[in-house]
Design a protein around this motif. Structure first.
Motif, PDB file in Angstrom:
ATOM      1  N   THR A  52     -38.248 -30.694 -20.187  1.00  0.00           N
ATOM      2  CA  THR A  52     -38.703 -30.033 -21.703  1.00  0.00           C
ATOM      3  C   THR A  52     -39.277 -28.585 -20.648  1.00  0.00           C
ATOM      4  OG1 THR A  52     -40.801 -30.811 -22.138  1.00  0.00           O
ATOM      5  CG2 THR A  52     -39.626 -31.479 -22.958  1.00  0.00           C
ATOM      6  N   ARG A  53     -39.707 -27.993 -21.426  1.00  0.00           N
ATOM      7  CA  ARG A  53     -40.416 -26.487 -20.437  1.00  0.00           C
ATOM      8  C   ARG A  53     -41.671 -27.243 -20.398  1.00  0.00           C
ATOM      9  NH1 ARG A  53     -41.052 -22.207 -25.267  1.00  0.00           N
ATOM     10  NH2 ARG A  53     -39.212 -21.408 -25.006  1.00  0.00           N
ATOM     11  N   GLY A  54     -42.136 -27.851 -20.937  1.00  0.00           N
ATOM     12  CA  GLY A  54     -43.522 -28.387 -20.220  1.00  0.00           C
ATOM     13  C   GLY A  54     -43.132 -28.844 -18.581  1.00  0.00           C
ATOM     14  N   GLY A  55     -41.591 -29.373 -18.662  1.00  0.00           N
ATOM     15  CA  GLY A  55     -42.053 -30.156 -16.980  1.00  0.00           C
ATOM     16  C   GLY A  55     -41.686 -31.579 -17.455  1.00  0.00           C
ATOM     17  N   SER A  56     -41.641 -32.270 -18.490  1.00  0.00           N
ATOM     18  CA  SER A  56     -41.535 -33.982 -19.269  1.00  0.00           C
ATOM     19  C   SER A  56     -40.040 -34.497 -19.619  1.00  0.00           C
ATOM     20  CB  SER A  56     -42.653 -34.205 -20.692  1.00  0.00           C
ATOM     21  OG  SER A  56     -43.917 -33.603 -20.093  1.00  0.00           O
ATOM     22  N   ALA A  57     -39.723 -35.625 -17.996  1.00  0.00           N
ATOM     23  CA  ALA A  57     -38.469 -35.835 -18.306  1.00  0.00           C
ATOM     24  C   ALA A  57     -38.069 -37.085 -19.078  1.00  0.00           C
ATOM     25  CB  ALA A  57     -38.210 -35.903 -16.743  1.00  0.00           C
ATOM     26  N   ASN A  58     -36.952 -36.978 -19.780  1.00  0.00           N
ATOM     27  CA  ASN A  58     -36.415 -38.218 -20.260  1.00  0.00           C
ATOM     28  C   ASN A  58     -35.550 -38.625 -20.177  1.00  0.00           C
ATOM     29  OD1 ASN A  58     -36.797 -40.259 -22.485  1.00  0.00           O
ATOM     30  ND2 ASN A  58     -35.088 -39.195 -23.581  1.00  0.00           N
ATOM     31  N   TYR A  59     -35.338 -40.066 -19.909  1.00  0.00           N
ATOM     32  CA  TYR A  59     -33.824 -40.633 -18.773  1.00  0.00           C
ATOM     33  C   TYR A  59     -33.731 -41.606 -20.507  1.00  0.00           C
ATOM     34  CZ  TYR A  59     -35.634 -38.644 -15.468  1.00  0.00           C
ATOM     35  OH  TYR A  59     -36.373 -37.105 -13.561  1.00  0.00           O
ATOM     36  N   VAL A  63     -29.891 -45.274 -16.639  1.00  0.00           N
ATOM     37  CA  VAL A  63     -30.154 -44.708 -15.225  1.00  0.00           C
ATOM     38  C   VAL A  63     -31.289 -44.046 -14.605  1.00  0.00           C
ATOM     39  CG1 VAL A  63     -28.123 -42.873 -16.329  1.00  0.00           C
ATOM     40  CG2 VAL A  63     -30.369 -41.939 -16.155  1.00  0.00           C
ATOM     41  N   LYS A  64     -32.277 -44.942 -15.399  1.00  0.00           N
ATOM     42  CA  LYS A  64     -33.376 -45.014 -15.317  1.00  0.00           C
ATOM     43  C   LYS A  64     -33.752 -46.100 -13.739  1.00  0.00           C
ATOM     44  CE  LYS A  64     -36.357 -45.074 -19.307  1.00  0.00           C
ATOM     45  NZ  LYS A  64     -37.134 -45.689 -20.759  1.00  0.00           N
ATOM     46  N   GLY A  65     -34.435 -44.562 -12.832  1.00  0.00           N
ATOM     47  CA  GLY A  65     -35.246 -45.261 -11.752  1.00  0.00           C
ATOM     48  C   GLY A  65     -34.139 -44.592 -10.473  1.00  0.00           C
ATOM     49  N   ARG A  66     -32.008 -44.674 -11.184  1.00  0.00           N
ATOM     50  CA  ARG A  66     -31.728 -43.251 -10.332  1.00  0.00           C
ATOM     51  C   ARG A  66     -30.907 -42.591 -10.254  1.00  0.00           C
ATOM     52  NH1 ARG A  66     -26.654 -45.547 -11.206  1.00  0.00           N
ATOM     53  NH2 ARG A  66     -26.700 -45.756 -13.430  1.00  0.00           N
ATOM     54  N   PHE A  67     -31.191 -41.959 -11.176  1.00  0.00           N
ATOM     55  CA  PHE A  67     -31.000 -40.096 -11.606  1.00  0.00           C
ATOM     56  C   PHE A  67     -32.715 -40.057 -11.821  1.00  0.00           C
ATOM     57  CE2 PHE A  67     -26.948 -40.720 -13.601  1.00  0.00           C
ATOM     58  CZ  PHE A  67     -26.510 -41.744 -12.549  1.00  0.00           C
ATOM     59  N   SER A  84     -27.420 -44.500  -6.253  1.00  0.00           N
ATOM     60  CA  SER A  84     -26.717 -46.391  -6.720  1.00  0.00           C
ATOM     61  C   SER A  84     -25.976 -46.278  -7.482  1.00  0.00           C
ATOM     62  CB  SER A  84     -28.423 -46.730  -7.043  1.00  0.00           C
ATOM     63  OG  SER A  84     -29.478 -47.191  -5.925  1.00  0.00           O
ATOM     64  N   LEU A  85     -25.193 -44.682  -7.664  1.00  0.00           N
ATOM     65  CA  LEU A  85     -24.324 -45.034  -8.197  1.00  0.00           C
ATOM     66  C   LEU A  85     -23.069 -46.791  -8.719  1.00  0.00           C
ATOM     67  CD1 LEU A  85     -23.198 -40.885  -7.829  1.00  0.00           C
ATOM     68  CD2 LEU A  85     -23.657 -42.188 -10.148  1.00  0.00           C
ATOM     69  N   LYS A  86     -22.870 -46.426  -9.705  1.00  0.00           N
ATOM     70  CA  LYS A  86     -21.668 -47.002 -10.334  1.00  0.00           C
ATOM     71  C   LYS A  86     -20.594 -46.928 -11.063  1.00  0.00           C
ATOM     72  CE  LYS A  86     -26.166 -50.022 -10.954  1.00  0.00           C
ATOM     73  NZ  LYS A  86     -26.984 -50.730 -13.100  1.00  0.00           N
ATOM     74  N   PRO A  87     -19.941 -47.680 -11.021  1.00  0.00           N
ATOM     75  CA  PRO A  87     -18.729 -47.299 -11.600  1.00  0.00           C
ATOM     76  C   PRO A  87     -18.799 -46.991 -13.154  1.00  0.00           C
ATOM     77  CG  PRO A  87     -18.198 -49.481  -9.827  1.00  0.00           C
ATOM     78  CD  PRO A  87     -19.472 -49.251  -9.968  1.00  0.00           C
ATOM     79  N   GLU A  88     -19.512 -47.949 -13.597  1.00  0.00           N
ATOM     80  CA  GLU A  88     -19.949 -46.928 -15.031  1.00  0.00           C
ATOM     81  C   GLU A  88     -20.926 -46.233 -15.105  1.00  0.00           C
ATOM     82  OE1 GLU A  88     -20.457 -50.382 -13.776  1.00  0.00           O
ATOM     83  OE2 GLU A  88     -22.312 -50.579 -14.405  1.00  0.00           O
ATOM     84  N   ASP A  89     -21.211 -45.267 -14.498  1.00  0.00           N
ATOM     85  CA  ASP A  89     -21.745 -43.843 -14.119  1.00  0.00           C
ATOM     86  C   ASP A  89     -20.571 -42.575 -13.807  1.00  0.00           C
ATOM     87  OD1 ASP A  89     -24.376 -44.812 -11.758  1.00  0.00           O
ATOM     88  OD2 ASP A  89     -23.850 -44.483 -13.884  1.00  0.00           O
ATOM     89  N   THR A  90     -19.062 -43.590 -14.161  1.00  0.00           N
ATOM     90  CA  THR A  90     -17.906 -42.148 -14.000  1.00  0.00           C
ATOM     91  C   THR A  90     -17.931 -41.705 -15.663  1.00  0.00           C
ATOM     92  OG1 THR A  90     -16.831 -43.417 -12.626  1.00  0.00           O
ATOM     93  CG2 THR A  90     -15.150 -42.221 -13.894  1.00  0.00           C
ATOM     94  N   ALA A  91     -17.684 -40.834 -15.565  1.00  0.00           N
ATOM     95  CA  ALA A  91     -17.687 -40.063 -16.351  1.00  0.00           C
ATOM     96  C   ALA A  91     -17.830 -38.504 -16.490  1.00  0.00           C
ATOM     97  CB  ALA A  91     -18.810 -39.958 -17.827  1.00  0.00           C
TER      98      ALA A  91
END
Length: 116
Positions: A52-59, A63-67, A84-91
């Motif tokens: 967000t503009r205020g800096g709050s991130a959401n995942y 992907v939590k813990g990796r991105f 720690s990319l995985k084949p299922e991250d392909t997109a």
């Protein structure tokens, strides 16, 4: 005309890392939020991470813990650090932004391919 330009995609082996960049044509403060989405073949586009503009991130749980999403306002750029990319991250990964009127803007996309 707002433009978002992504870069940084490519081919990487499983376990590797990539950093995506999204540079906006206007100041980031103009947006209430920015994010990264991805779409794999035959699947719906999904939210990966947002900030967000205020800096709050959401995942996304997947992907939590990796991105990590971050921004550098002086460069009008938002980043997505992917570890720690995985084949299922392909997109195809797309940058998105929303202004105060909730109008959405999209980049052209950048392909990420993770080989096993």
């Amino acid at each position: 005309q707002v433009q978002l330009v992504e870069s940084g995609g490519g081919l990487v082996q499983a376990g590797g890392s990539l950093t995506l960049s999204c540079t906006a044509s206007i100041r980031l403060v103009s947006f209430t939020a920015m994010g990264w989405y991805r779409q794999a073949p035959g699947k719906q586009r999904e939210l990966v991470a947002s900030i967000t503009r205020g800096g709050s991130a959401n995942y996304a749980d997947s992907v939590k813990g990796r991105f990590t999403i971050s921004r550098e306002s002086s460069k009008k750029t938002v980043y997505l650090q992917m570890n720690s990319l995985k084949p299922e991250d392909t997109a195809a990964y797309y940058c998105n932004s929303k202004d105060s009127g909730q109008k959405a803007y999209w980049g052209q996309g950048t392909q990420v391919t993770v080989s096993s």
